[in-house]
Design a protein around this motif. Structure first.
Motif, PDB file in Angstrom:
ATOM      1  N   ILE A 166      -2.743 -15.146  15.300  1.00  0.00           N
ATOM      2  CA  ILE A 166      -2.516 -14.316  16.161  1.00  0.00           C
ATOM      3  C   ILE A 166      -3.669 -14.581  17.182  1.00  0.00           C
ATOM      4  CG2 ILE A 166      -3.095 -11.794  16.687  1.00  0.00           C
ATOM      5  CD1 ILE A 166      -2.752 -11.262  13.772  1.00  0.00           C
ATOM      6  N   ARG A 167      -2.786 -14.915  18.724  1.00  0.00           N
ATOM      7  CA  ARG A 167      -3.787 -15.340  19.722  1.00  0.00           C
ATOM      8  C   ARG A 167      -4.995 -14.459  20.091  1.00  0.00           C
ATOM      9  NH1 ARG A 167      -0.170 -16.862  24.819  1.00  0.00           N
ATOM     10  NH2 ARG A 167       0.762 -18.192  23.422  1.00  0.00           N
ATOM     11  N   HIS A 168      -4.747 -13.012  20.137  1.00  0.00           N
ATOM     12  CA  HIS A 168      -5.916 -12.398  20.286  1.00  0.00           C
ATOM     13  C   HIS A 168      -6.038 -11.100  19.330  1.00  0.00           C
ATOM     14  CE1 HIS A 168      -6.380 -13.985  24.260  1.00  0.00           C
ATOM     15  NE2 HIS A 168      -5.044 -13.844  24.564  1.00  0.00           N
ATOM     16  N   PRO A 169      -6.641 -11.406  18.156  1.00  0.00           N
ATOM     17  CA  PRO A 169      -6.800 -10.609  16.974  1.00  0.00           C
ATOM     18  C   PRO A 169      -7.418  -9.287  17.516  1.00  0.00           C
ATOM     19  CG  PRO A 169      -7.385 -12.811  16.340  1.00  0.00           C
ATOM     20  CD  PRO A 169      -7.280 -12.818  17.890  1.00  0.00           C
ATOM     21  N   GLY A 170      -7.069  -8.226  17.042  1.00  0.00           N
ATOM     22  CA  GLY A 170      -7.703  -6.910  17.234  1.00  0.00           C
ATOM     23  C   GLY A 170      -8.659  -6.355  16.325  1.00  0.00           C
ATOM     24  N   ALA A 171      -8.783  -4.881  16.110  1.00  0.00           N
ATOM     25  CA  ALA A 171      -9.674  -4.619  15.268  1.00  0.00           C
ATOM     26  C   ALA A 171      -9.291  -4.690  13.859  1.00  0.00           C
ATOM     27  CB  ALA A 171     -10.016  -3.214  15.537  1.00  0.00           C
ATOM     28  N   THR A 172     -10.342  -5.110  13.155  1.00  0.00           N
ATOM     29  CA  THR A 172      -9.848  -5.018  11.581  1.00  0.00           C
ATOM     30  C   THR A 172      -9.725  -3.754  11.052  1.00  0.00           C
ATOM     31  OG1 THR A 172     -11.607  -6.901  11.347  1.00  0.00           O
ATOM     32  CG2 THR A 172     -10.912  -5.840   9.390  1.00  0.00           C
ATOM     33  N   PHE A 173      -8.515  -4.033  10.159  1.00  0.00           N
ATOM     34  CA  PHE A 173      -8.014  -2.456   9.336  1.00  0.00           C
ATOM     35  C   PHE A 173      -9.055  -2.413   8.222  1.00  0.00           C
ATOM     36  CE2 PHE A 173      -4.110  -3.568  11.593  1.00  0.00           C
ATOM     37  CZ  PHE A 173      -4.123  -2.540  12.056  1.00  0.00           C
ATOM     38  N   HIS A 174      -9.443  -1.309   7.866  1.00  0.00           N
ATOM     39  CA  HIS A 174      -9.920  -0.780   6.436  1.00  0.00           C
ATOM     40  C   HIS A 174      -9.051   0.170   5.698  1.00  0.00           C
ATOM     41  CE1 HIS A 174     -13.587  -2.770   8.096  1.00  0.00           C
ATOM     42  NE2 HIS A 174     -13.294  -2.126   9.325  1.00  0.00           N
ATOM     43  N   TYR A 175      -9.151   0.068   4.321  1.00  0.00           N
ATOM     44  CA  TYR A 175      -7.999   0.778   3.741  1.00  0.00           C
ATOM     45  C   TYR A 175      -8.375   1.186   2.376  1.00  0.00           C
ATOM     46  CZ  TYR A 175      -7.292  -4.143   1.921  1.00  0.00           C
ATOM     47  OH  TYR A 175      -7.454  -5.302   1.244  1.00  0.00           O
ATOM     48  N   GLY A 176      -8.044   2.231   1.851  1.00  0.00           N
ATOM     49  CA  GLY A 176      -8.020   2.934   0.607  1.00  0.00           C
ATOM     50  C   GLY A 176      -6.584   2.634  -0.078  1.00  0.00           C
ATOM     51  N   VAL A 177      -6.764   2.926  -1.645  1.00  0.00           N
ATOM     52  CA  VAL A 177      -5.577   3.012  -2.369  1.00  0.00           C
ATOM     53  C   VAL A 177      -5.629   4.054  -3.168  1.00  0.00           C
ATOM     54  CG1 VAL A 177      -5.590   0.169  -2.267  1.00  0.00           C
ATOM     55  CG2 VAL A 177      -7.004   1.672  -4.004  1.00  0.00           C
ATOM     56  N   ALA A 178      -4.443   4.277  -4.027  1.00  0.00           N
ATOM     57  CA  ALA A 178      -4.386   5.309  -4.859  1.00  0.00           C
ATOM     58  C   ALA A 178      -4.771   4.901  -6.299  1.00  0.00           C
ATOM     59  CB  ALA A 178      -2.938   5.614  -5.019  1.00  0.00           C
ATOM     60  N   ALA A 179      -5.235   5.967  -7.110  1.00  0.00           N
ATOM     61  CA  ALA A 179      -5.652   5.820  -8.548  1.00  0.00           C
ATOM     62  C   ALA A 179      -4.787   6.985  -9.262  1.00  0.00           C
ATOM     63  CB  ALA A 179      -7.271   5.968  -8.513  1.00  0.00           C
ATOM     64  N   TYR A 180      -4.949   6.656 -10.298  1.00  0.00           N
ATOM     65  CA  TYR A 180      -4.217   7.889 -11.263  1.00  0.00           C
ATOM     66  C   TYR A 180      -4.920   8.258 -12.656  1.00  0.00           C
ATOM     67  CZ  TYR A 180      -0.639   6.404  -8.424  1.00  0.00           C
ATOM     68  OH  TYR A 180       0.293   5.996  -7.115  1.00  0.00           O
ATOM     69  N   PRO A 181      -5.769   9.254 -12.676  1.00  0.00           N
ATOM     70  CA  PRO A 181      -6.578   9.893 -13.779  1.00  0.00           C
ATOM     71  C   PRO A 181      -5.755   9.865 -14.978  1.00  0.00           C
ATOM     72  CG  PRO A 181      -7.067  11.056 -11.848  1.00  0.00           C
ATOM     73  CD  PRO A 181      -5.821  10.199 -11.450  1.00  0.00           C
ATOM     74  N   GLU A 182      -4.310  10.289 -15.029  1.00  0.00           N
ATOM     75  CA  GLU A 182      -3.683  10.209 -16.158  1.00  0.00           C
ATOM     76  C   GLU A 182      -2.408   9.264 -16.354  1.00  0.00           C
ATOM     77  OE1 GLU A 182      -2.599  14.744 -16.832  1.00  0.00           O
ATOM     78  OE2 GLU A 182      -3.555  14.873 -14.838  1.00  0.00           O
ATOM     79  N   LYS A 183      -2.969   8.007 -15.546  1.00  0.00           N
ATOM     80  CA  LYS A 183      -2.029   6.783 -15.510  1.00  0.00           C
ATOM     81  C   LYS A 183      -0.632   7.107 -14.585  1.00  0.00           C
ATOM     82  CE  LYS A 183       0.836   5.726 -19.011  1.00  0.00           C
ATOM     83  NZ  LYS A 183       1.853   5.353 -18.410  1.00  0.00           N
TER      84      LYS A 183
END
Length: 324
Positions: A166-183
Motif C-alpha cells: 500500500i503506497r500510503h498506508p492509513g490508520a491501523t484497524f483495531h478489532y474485537g471478536v465474538a465469544a460464546y458462553p454456551e458454545k
C-alpha cells in the motif's frame, strides 16, 4: 481512540455500549435516529452496527413462475456508521463479516473505512445463509474469522490482499471478536471453541463480546475457563431482554442459549407482549446488577426490537453506572 482504551478507562466506571441494525433497504434513517436519540442519554461508550449478507428471495412473475433473486435487505453498514459517528460524536464499530463477501469486497470496505476515519471493527464470520444447511464461504472469500483477521492484519502491515504494498498506508484497524458462553452451535465441544478464542487473541483481537445469555453463572464459568486457558483480553457480556411474547421461545432457539428454570417458570405465565416486556426488563435488570456486583465493568446491549426495554433497564442501573 481505540475502543479497548474506552473499555479499560477507569473514568467510565460501569458503562454500557449498544448494537443497532441498519435500516431495511428502501427505508430512511428516521426510525434509527429516533431510537438512538433515546439511547444516547445512557452515555454509551460506543455503538456497534451490524452487517448482513445477501440472501435469495423469490419473486412471482406475470406468467405465474418464480424468479430467484439475490438481494441485500440491509445495506449501508459503513455509511450508517459514518452517519452515527458524525451525528452523535460517539465511537462506532461496524461489523465486518466473511459471509457473503469476497476478499476484494472486504478490502474495499477497509479502504472506505479508512477514508471515513473509522478504525474500530468487530470481525465475525457471520451467519450461514438461510438456504444453506451449513456455512458456505463466498467464492474467493473467507470460511473462518481467523482468515478475515489475517487479511486485516496484512492490511495493517501495509499490504493489499494480493501482496501489493500500500503506497500510503492509513490508520491501523483495531478489532474485537465474538465469544460464546454456551458454545458456538457448530463447535464440537467447548474446549475447541475456547481454543479458537485463544487463537483470535493471539492473532490480535483486543477484546471479545459474548453472544447473549440469560444465566450469569454460565458467563462467569466461561470467563474462568478462558482465564485458565491464558485468554486475558476483556470478555464483554452481551445482553438482550426479550420484549415480546414470541421472543420468549424464539430468542433462545435462534441464539442457542438456555433459559434458567427460574426465568422459564415466569415466562410460561406471560400471556401478552406487555407481560413479556415487563418480565424481560425485570430479569435483565437483575442480571446486569449481578454482573456489576461480580466486578464486570462494561455491558453490551443488543437493542434490536428492545430499545425501550434497554432504556428502562439502563435507567434503573444508572446509580451504578456512568450514565446520567
Amino acid at each position: 481512540m481505540k475502543v479497548i482504551d474506552l473499555i479499560n478507562d477507569d473514568k467510565h466506571g460501569q458503562s454500557f455500549s449498544i448494537e443497532v441494525l441498519p435500516p431495511l433497504k428502501g427505508n430512511g434513517t428516521e426510525a434509527l435516529f429516533r431510537n438512538l436519540d433515546k439511547m444516547k442519554e445512557l452515555n454509551p461508550i460506543y455503538i456497534n452496527i451490524t452487517t448482513h449478507h445477501s440472501e435469495y428471495v423469490y419473486r412471482e412473475l406475470a406468467n405465474g413462475q418464480f424468479e430467484r433473486l439475490r438481494i441485500r435487505r440491509r445495506p449501508g453498514t459503513i455509511a450508517i456508521a459514518a452517519a452515527i459517528q458524525q451525528r452523535y460524536d460517539i465511537p462506532v464499530i461496524p461489523h465486518v463479516i466473511c459471509s457473503g463477501a469476497t476478499r476484494e469486497d472486504i478490502e474495499y470496505e477497509l479502504i472506505d473505512l479508512q477514508f471515513l476515519g473509522i478504525s474500530n471493527l468487530l470481525l465475525l464470520r457471520g451467519d450461514k445463509a438461510k438456504e444453506d444447511r451449513m456455512f458456505t464461504p463466498t467464492p474467493n472469500g473467507h470460511a473462518h474469522t481467523t482468515e478475515l483477521m489475517e487479511q486485516v492484519n496484512r492490511f495493517n502491515a501495509g499490504f493489499f490482499d494480493d501482496g501489493t504494498p500500500i503506497r500510503h498506508p492509513g490508520a491501523t484497524f483495531h478489532y474485537g471478536v465474538a465469544a460464546y458462553p454456551e458454545k458456538h452451535e457448530e463447535a464440537p465441544n467447548m474446549e475447541m471453541d475456547m481454543a479458537y478464542l485463544k487463537q483470535k487473541q493471539d492473532m490480535g483481537a483486543d477484546y471479545a463480546v459474548t453472544q447473549l445469555f440469560y444465566d450469569n453463572r454460565k458467563f462467569f464459568e466461561f470467563v474462568e475457563r478462558a482465564r485458565q486457558m491464558g485468554i486475558t483480553i476483556p470478555i464483554i457480556p452481551g445482553i438482550k431482554p426479550f420484549a415480546k411474547l414470541d421472543q420468549i421461545n424464539q430468542v433462545p432457539k435462534t441464539f442457542h442459549c438456555d433459559m434458567p428454570q427460574e426465568l422459564a417458570a415466569e415466562a410460561v405465565k406471560c400471556r401478552t407482549d406487555a407481560d413479556a416486556k415487563a418480565l424481560g426488563i425485570e430479569w435483565t435488570t437483575e442480571q446486569c446488577r449481578g454482573l456489576f456486583a461480580a466486578g464486570v465493568r462494561h455491558i453490551h446491549f443488543y437493542t434490536v426490537s428492545a430499545v425501550d426495554s434497554v432504556v428502562a433497564i439502563a435507567q434503573q442501573l444508572m446509580p451504578c453506572s456512568s450514565a446520567k
